[in-house]
Design an enzyme around this catalytic site. Sequence first.
Site, PDB file in Angstrom:
ATOM      1  N   LYS A   1      11.563   8.303  13.526  1.00  0.00           N
ATOM      2  CA  LYS A   1      12.271   8.342  12.668  1.00  0.00           C
ATOM      3  C   LYS A   1      13.412   8.704  12.587  1.00  0.00           C
ATOM      4  O   LYS A   1      14.411   8.534  11.335  1.00  0.00           O
ATOM      5  CB  LYS A   1      11.262   9.333  11.562  1.00  0.00           C
ATOM      6  CG  LYS A   1      10.320   7.992  11.644  1.00  0.00           C
ATOM      7  CD  LYS A   1      10.397   7.467  10.122  1.00  0.00           C
ATOM      8  CE  LYS A   1       8.975   6.880   9.667  1.00  0.00           C
ATOM      9  NZ  LYS A   1       8.488   5.574   8.728  1.00  0.00           N
TER      10      LYS A   1
ATOM     11  N   TYR B   1       6.180   9.121  17.057  1.00  0.00           N
ATOM     12  CA  TYR B   1       6.625   8.499  15.380  1.00  0.00           C
ATOM     13  C   TYR B   1       7.903  10.201  15.018  1.00  0.00           C
ATOM     14  O   TYR B   1       8.737   8.995  14.404  1.00  0.00           O
ATOM     15  CB  TYR B   1       5.595   9.422  14.264  1.00  0.00           C
ATOM     16  CG  TYR B   1       5.773  10.022  13.264  1.00  0.00           C
ATOM     17  CD1 TYR B   1       5.891   8.019  12.573  1.00  0.00           C
ATOM     18  CD2 TYR B   1       5.982  11.018  12.242  1.00  0.00           C
ATOM     19  CE1 TYR B   1       5.353   7.911  11.188  1.00  0.00           C
ATOM     20  CE2 TYR B   1       6.276   9.995  10.595  1.00  0.00           C
ATOM     21  CZ  TYR B   1       5.891   9.194  10.416  1.00  0.00           C
ATOM     22  OH  TYR B   1       6.157   9.030   8.959  1.00  0.00           O
TER      23      TYR B   1
ATOM     24  N   ARG C   1       0.703  -1.552   0.114  1.00  0.00           N
ATOM     25  CA  ARG C   1       0.273   0.483  -0.201  1.00  0.00           C
ATOM     26  C   ARG C   1       0.790   1.525  -0.276  1.00  0.00           C
ATOM     27  O   ARG C   1       1.793   1.366   0.580  1.00  0.00           O
ATOM     28  CB  ARG C   1      -0.802   0.068   1.203  1.00  0.00           C
ATOM     29  CG  ARG C   1      -1.851  -1.130   0.922  1.00  0.00           C
ATOM     30  CD  ARG C   1      -2.665  -0.701   2.354  1.00  0.00           C
ATOM     31  NE  ARG C   1      -2.870  -0.459   3.255  1.00  0.00           N
ATOM     32  CZ  ARG C   1      -2.483   0.633   5.018  1.00  0.00           C
ATOM     33  NH1 ARG C   1      -3.435   1.679   3.835  1.00  0.00           N
ATOM     34  NH2 ARG C   1      -2.224  -0.194   5.432  1.00  0.00           N
TER      35      ARG C   1
ATOM     36  N   TYR D   1       5.602  14.875   3.132  1.00  0.00           N
ATOM     37  CA  TYR D   1       3.944  15.018   3.293  1.00  0.00           C
ATOM     38  C   TYR D   1       3.226  14.152   1.844  1.00  0.00           C
ATOM     39  O   TYR D   1       3.201  14.780   0.546  1.00  0.00           O
ATOM     40  CB  TYR D   1       2.831  16.310   3.857  1.00  0.00           C
ATOM     41  CG  TYR D   1       2.963  16.149   4.875  1.00  0.00           C
ATOM     42  CD1 TYR D   1       2.155  15.289   5.616  1.00  0.00           C
ATOM     43  CD2 TYR D   1       3.934  16.951   5.338  1.00  0.00           C
ATOM     44  CE1 TYR D   1       2.826  15.710   7.477  1.00  0.00           C
ATOM     45  CE2 TYR D   1       3.984  17.427   6.691  1.00  0.00           C
ATOM     46  CZ  TYR D   1       2.650  16.585   7.076  1.00  0.00           C
ATOM     47  OH  TYR D   1       2.587  17.054   9.145  1.00  0.00           O
ATOM     48  N   ILE D   2       3.262  13.037   1.882  1.00  0.00           N
ATOM     49  CA  ILE D   2       3.170  12.471   0.388  1.00  0.00           C
ATOM     50  C   ILE D   2       1.422  11.909   0.566  1.00  0.00           C
ATOM     51  O   ILE D   2       1.099  11.874   1.483  1.00  0.00           O
ATOM     52  CB  ILE D   2       4.037  11.153  -0.013  1.00  0.00           C
ATOM     53  CG1 ILE D   2       5.432  11.885   0.080  1.00  0.00           C
ATOM     54  CG2 ILE D   2       3.555   9.908  -1.137  1.00  0.00           C
ATOM     55  CD1 ILE D   2       6.203  11.996  -0.499  1.00  0.00           C
TER      56      ILE D   2
ATOM     57  N   GLY E   1       2.635  16.901  18.441  1.00  0.00           N
ATOM     58  CA  GLY E   1       1.539  15.479  18.562  1.00  0.00           C
ATOM     59  C   GLY E   1       2.189  14.255  17.837  1.00  0.00           C
ATOM     60  O   GLY E   1       1.782  13.259  17.868  1.00  0.00           O
ATOM     61  N   GLN E   2       3.561  13.916  17.309  1.00  0.00           N
ATOM     62  CA  GLN E   2       4.827  12.710  16.622  1.00  0.00           C
ATOM     63  C   GLN E   2       5.686  12.614  17.611  1.00  0.00           C
ATOM     64  O   GLN E   2       5.999  12.453  17.381  1.00  0.00           O
ATOM     65  CB  GLN E   2       4.417  13.058  15.226  1.00  0.00           C
ATOM     66  CG  GLN E   2       3.353  13.411  14.602  1.00  0.00           C
ATOM     67  CD  GLN E   2       3.554  12.834  12.859  1.00  0.00           C
ATOM     68  OE1 GLN E   2       4.443  13.197  12.695  1.00  0.00           O
ATOM     69  NE2 GLN E   2       2.289  12.464  12.639  1.00  0.00           N
TER      70      GLN E   2
ATOM     71  N   PRO F   1      10.577  11.252   3.380  1.00  0.00           N
ATOM     72  CA  PRO F   1       9.822  11.957   2.513  1.00  0.00           C
ATOM     73  C   PRO F   1       9.019  13.258   2.993  1.00  0.00           C
ATOM     74  O   PRO F   1       9.061  12.578   4.581  1.00  0.00           O
ATOM     75  CB  PRO F   1       8.711  10.692   2.273  1.00  0.00           C
ATOM     76  CG  PRO F   1       9.421   9.738   2.501  1.00  0.00           C
ATOM     77  CD  PRO F   1      10.618   9.979   3.724  1.00  0.00           C
TER      78      PRO F   1
END
Length: 241
Positions: free
Chosen positions: A151, A147, A12, A179-180, A143-144, A177
């Site tokens: 990363k 994450y 995905r 925003y994809i 907020g991350q 990356p």
Amino acid sequence: MARVALVTGGTRGIGHAISIALKNAGYRVAASYAGNDAAAQAFQVETGIPVYKFDVSSYEAAEKAIKQVEKDLGPIDVLVNNAGITKDGMFHKMTKEQWDAVIGTNLNGLFNCTRPVWEGMRARKFGRVINISSINGQKGQMGQVNYSASKAGDIGFTKALAQEGARAGITVNAICPGYIGTEMVKAIDPAVLEKSILPQIPVGRLGEPSEIARCVVFLASDDAGFITGSTITANGGQYFA
Ligand code: NDP
């Protein structure tokens, strides 16, 4: 004989584009996924690429599945550590489960999938490990915390392992990356996307998964043999690391 590539989370989003791009570049590709059987089956039918279901946060599961991939396709020459998740929340509300899940998949997953292929790459004197990190690992994101930490950890992993692999013909690189336009980003409230995110991207649009896939194909190629320990920033000019 075509080289073999494993793309984690390759069914995905960005991984989907990477799997197809590597196949089109002549690799024998395997794609892994965690639990979305319907998407994986549709992907396999669409592309003819075999899929393997395992949780990258489990060392035992990853080791077992990677052995199976190597039995089916041959030794893995190119590993793309792409599987990743978000479990966002402000730190004062973040639960231990949110922290563990994100670190388990996004950071431990790199150890769990790379360790089983590493000795083989060293013995064969060739390998490409390509880690999909994130702009938010470079700059941090409110907020991350989980994450961003995972990363940023992927980048440290890349820089250290690159030094170990260099003499053995193995390159280790990261792609960050911005925003994809995948489901991960489409899950963001459209109003937040329009008002807060797009204005921060100088090129004025989300990136395409194929734009990340092209970076992967380049890093996997013989032409990229002198590039190791690097971080390719692909974010439409949003942040210069
Ligand atoms: P998607 O949510 O679209 O796809 C994620 C893929 O990873 C799926 O195939 C999913 O499997 C798989 N996966 C998730 N968790 C696990 C796990 N524990 N074990 C095995 N497979 C797993 O994500 P994206 O394509 O958006 O993101 C891909 C990578 O790019 C991630 O690492 C992400 O952090 C990074 N990234 C994405 C950005 C973006 O804007 N989209 C920006 C910067 C970085 P299943 O289908 O079974 O759920």
